[in-house]
Scaffold this active site. Sequence first.
Site, PDB file in Angstrom:
ATOM      1  N   SER A 202       0.876  -1.187   0.000  1.00  0.00           N
ATOM      2  CA  SER A 202       0.000   0.000   0.000  1.00  0.00           C
ATOM      3  C   SER A 202       0.906   1.228   0.000  1.00  0.00           C
ATOM      4  CB  SER A 202      -0.839  -0.008   1.280  1.00  0.00           C
ATOM      5  OG  SER A 202      -1.476   1.235   1.480  1.00  0.00           O
TER       6      SER A 202
ATOM      7  N   TYR B   3      -1.931  -1.230  10.778  1.00  0.00           N
ATOM      8  CA  TYR B   3      -2.107  -1.478   9.337  1.00  0.00           C
ATOM      9  C   TYR B   3      -0.933  -0.888   8.555  1.00  0.00           C
ATOM     10  CZ  TYR B   3      -3.836  -1.352   4.567  1.00  0.00           C
ATOM     11  OH  TYR B   3      -3.939  -1.502   3.207  1.00  0.00           O
TER      12      TYR B   3
HETATM   13  N1  LIG Z   1      -8.803  -0.560  -1.097  1.00  0.00           N
HETATM   14  C1  LIG Z   1      -7.816   0.228  -0.722  1.00  0.00           C
HETATM   15  O1  LIG Z   1      -8.007   1.462  -0.549  1.00  0.00           O
HETATM   16  C2  LIG Z   1      -6.433  -0.333  -0.573  1.00  0.00           C
HETATM   17  C3  LIG Z   1      -5.339   0.544  -0.599  1.00  0.00           C
HETATM   18  C4  LIG Z   1      -4.047   0.029  -0.444  1.00  0.00           C
HETATM   19  C5  LIG Z   1      -3.856  -1.335  -0.277  1.00  0.00           C
HETATM   20  N2  LIG Z   1      -4.942  -2.167  -0.245  1.00  0.00           N
HETATM   21  C6  LIG Z   1      -4.699  -3.607  -0.043  1.00  0.00           C
HETATM   22  O2  LIG Z   1      -5.261  -4.335  -1.117  1.00  0.00           O
HETATM   23  C7  LIG Z   1      -5.492  -5.684  -0.696  1.00  0.00           C
HETATM   24  C8  LIG Z   1      -6.852  -6.132  -1.200  1.00  0.00           C
HETATM   25  O3  LIG Z   1      -7.853  -5.404  -0.520  1.00  0.00           O
HETATM   26  P1  LIG Z   1      -9.125  -4.770  -1.243  1.00  0.00           P
HETATM   27  O4  LIG Z   1      -8.954  -3.308  -1.249  1.00  0.00           O
HETATM   28  O5  LIG Z   1      -9.394  -5.469  -2.507  1.00  0.00           O
HETATM   29  O6  LIG Z   1     -10.232  -5.073  -0.131  1.00  0.00           O
HETATM   30  P2  LIG Z   1     -11.459  -6.076  -0.073  1.00  0.00           P
HETATM   31  O7  LIG Z   1     -12.405  -5.793  -1.187  1.00  0.00           O
HETATM   32  O8  LIG Z   1     -11.961  -5.984   1.336  1.00  0.00           O
HETATM   33  O9  LIG Z   1     -10.801  -7.506  -0.327  1.00  0.00           O
HETATM   34  C9  LIG Z   1     -10.081  -8.177   0.658  1.00  0.00           C
HETATM   35  C10 LIG Z   1      -9.982  -9.642   0.290  1.00  0.00           C
HETATM   36  O10 LIG Z   1      -9.256 -10.332   1.322  1.00  0.00           O
HETATM   37  C11 LIG Z   1     -10.017 -11.453   1.750  1.00  0.00           C
HETATM   38  N3  LIG Z   1      -9.763 -11.727   3.161  1.00  0.00           N
HETATM   39  C12 LIG Z   1      -9.974 -10.901   4.215  1.00  0.00           C
HETATM   40  N4  LIG Z   1      -9.666 -11.524   5.356  1.00  0.00           N
HETATM   41  C13 LIG Z   1      -9.255 -12.787   5.016  1.00  0.00           C
HETATM   42  C14 LIG Z   1      -8.820 -13.910   5.746  1.00  0.00           C
HETATM   43  N5  LIG Z   1      -8.747 -13.885   7.101  1.00  0.00           N
HETATM   44  N6  LIG Z   1      -8.470 -15.037   5.086  1.00  0.00           N
HETATM   45  C15 LIG Z   1      -8.557 -15.081   3.724  1.00  0.00           C
HETATM   46  N7  LIG Z   1      -8.968 -14.047   2.976  1.00  0.00           N
HETATM   47  C16 LIG Z   1      -9.317 -12.909   3.608  1.00  0.00           C
HETATM   48  C17 LIG Z   1     -11.476 -11.059   1.508  1.00  0.00           C
HETATM   49  O11 LIG Z   1     -12.302 -12.186   1.306  1.00  0.00           O
HETATM   50  P3  LIG Z   1     -13.212 -12.915   2.411  1.00  0.00           P
HETATM   51  O12 LIG Z   1     -13.921 -11.872   3.192  1.00  0.00           O
HETATM   52  O13 LIG Z   1     -14.115 -13.775   1.561  1.00  0.00           O
HETATM   53  O14 LIG Z   1     -12.260 -13.731   3.212  1.00  0.00           O
HETATM   54  C18 LIG Z   1     -11.344 -10.304   0.182  1.00  0.00           C
HETATM   55  O15 LIG Z   1     -11.346 -11.219  -0.889  1.00  0.00           O
HETATM   56  C19 LIG Z   1      -5.325  -5.697   0.828  1.00  0.00           C
HETATM   57  O16 LIG Z   1      -4.080  -6.269   1.163  1.00  0.00           O
HETATM   58  C20 LIG Z   1      -5.352  -4.218   1.195  1.00  0.00           C
HETATM   59  O17 LIG Z   1      -4.632  -3.947   2.367  1.00  0.00           O
HETATM   60  C21 LIG Z   1      -6.213  -1.702  -0.397  1.00  0.00           C
END
Ligand SMILES: NC(=O)c1ccc[n+]([C@@H]2O[C@H](COP(=O)([O-])OP(=O)(O)OC[C@H]3O[C@@H](n4cnc5c(N)ncnc54)[C@H](OP(=O)(O)O)[C@@H]3O)[C@@H](O)[C@H]2O)c1
Length: 263
Positions: A139, A152
């Site tokens: 991130s 985080y």
């Molecule tokens: N969105 C942002 O603004 C942003 C910015 C910078 C970095 N990121 C990073 O991008 C990555 C993806 O996040 P996203 O933004 O796409 O968010 P998201 O839509 O909430 O997706 C998160 C994914 O992780 C899975 N997950 C959560 N807890 C889990 C667990 N205990 N075991 C297995 N799977 C799990 C969720 O699926 P289930 O609930 O089905 O398990 C979901 O598929 C993350 O690492 C996040 O930190 C996001």
Amino acid sequence: MKNSALITGASGGIGYELAKIHASKGGDLILVARNLEKLNQLKNEIENSFHSNVIVIAKDLSIAAEVDELFQEVNNLGIQIDILINNAGFGDFGFFATADWNKTAEIIDLNIRSLTHVTRLFLPGMIKQGSGRIMNVASTAAFQAGPLMSVYYASKAYVLSFSQALYNEVASHGITVTALCPGPTHTGFKKAAGLNDSMLFKRAKVATALDVANYGYRAMTKGKMIAVHGFTNSVIASAGKFFPRKFVIQMVRKLQEKTKQPI
Ligand SMILES: NC(=O)c1ccc[n+]([C@@H]2O[C@H](COP(=O)([O-])OP(=O)(O)OC[C@H]3O[C@@H](n4cnc5c(N)ncnc54)[C@H](OP(=O)(O)O)[C@@H]3O)[C@@H](O)[C@H]2O)c1
């Protein structure tokens, strides 16, 4: 399986888009997350649109034993992973002193321990075959400390540091490691982190998951070490080089703050 990619956190957001991009290139997939129903929906969607084989494995990766089970199940199927995308992760908004400890521990377990463990389990297979791509989703939070989401931000600094060291260690084995660093992106992340009122997501330009996934996939294919998505995010990520550290951290706090202060 051909050109097989294992993607964690594939049931939504950036991971979901990455899965579809990989399928569109003709690759096969192993999709991992907790929500089996959503994984199966994605499997059907992909199999109806592309010529890809898709295996879904429901696991809670914050539980160490389930990471071991994932590896065993992939091994039992006789699949060699060509691409590993460690994408699953989440955050939690609020002061560290009053945060729910179980949730804080889960962030460390998922964002740090499981990402490291999954990599450790699948990397020897890549070394043996002399090729592989790893993408760790970090991130822009990785580049400076983040008040109100301290653990985080620290977890993503770990992902960035770990990925760079690994990039160096495995380059001679034909393997690349890319740390993808998105800024604020429209996914389930905002709700999961309790960031609905945060200034971060009120900025004019919040990226789409598809844009971030496309950018990340390209960077991974090229073997880039660090991939910061978007010009503004790149500028923000390098702020620490030009301004005093305490000033940058205070600016991050301002961006993190909600319209209402946490209690
Ligand atoms: N969105 C942002 O603004 C942003 C910015 C910078 C970095 N990121 C990073 O991008 C990555 C993806 O996040 P996203 O933004 O796409 O968010 P998201 O839509 O909430 O997706 C998160 C994914 O992780 C899975 N997950 C959560 N807890 C889990 C667990 N205990 N075991 C297995 N799977 C799990 C969720 O699926 P289930 O609930 O089905 O398990 C979901 O598929 C993350 O690492 C996040 O930190 C996001």
